[in-house]
Write a protein that holds these residues in place. Structure first.
Motif, mmCIF file in Angstrom:
data_model
loop_
_atom_site.group_PDB
_atom_site.id
_atom_site.type_symbol
_atom_site.label_atom_id
_atom_site.label_comp_id
_atom_site.label_asym_id
_atom_site.label_seq_id
_atom_site.Cartn_x
_atom_site.Cartn_y
_atom_site.Cartn_z
ATOM 1 N N TYR A 3 19.561 6.646 -13.563
ATOM 2 C CA TYR A 3 18.964 5.579 -14.361
ATOM 3 C C TYR A 3 19.236 4.218 -13.725
ATOM 4 N N LYS A 4 20.451 4.022 -13.249
ATOM 5 C CA LYS A 4 20.830 2.754 -12.614
ATOM 6 C C LYS A 4 20.044 2.553 -11.313
ATOM 7 N N SER A 7 16.501 1.630 -12.155
ATOM 8 C CA SER A 7 16.451 0.257 -12.665
ATOM 9 C C SER A 7 16.542 -0.760 -11.526
#
Length: 70
Positions: A3-4, A7
């Motif tokens: 997810y990081k 992003s």
């Protein structure tokens, strides 16, 4: 972790898109068209990726906590 990474990738692509729009607005210079050609399939892919990243980054507004901003 994934997810990081997504992003940060989306943020990087959106920043590149914003810088390109800044160049267009200030100097009339479209870096994407210079690098990849005037509306070739590759240019369209770049514009589509920037748009998708922008839409993805809209979700960050829902994650913001107003009490943490002060």
């Amino acid at each position: 972790m994934a997810y990081k990474t997504i992003s940060y990738t989306a943020l990087t692509i959106a920043i590149i898109g914003a810088l390109n729009w800044g160049l267009i607005g200030i100097f009339g210079f479209n870096l994407v068209s210079v690098l990849f050609g005037e509306m070739t399939w590759l240019t369209r892919v770049v514009y589509i990726l920037v748009g998708i990243c922008g839409i993805y980054l809209i979700t960050f507004f829902g994650q913001m906590n107003p009490s943490e901003q002060e």
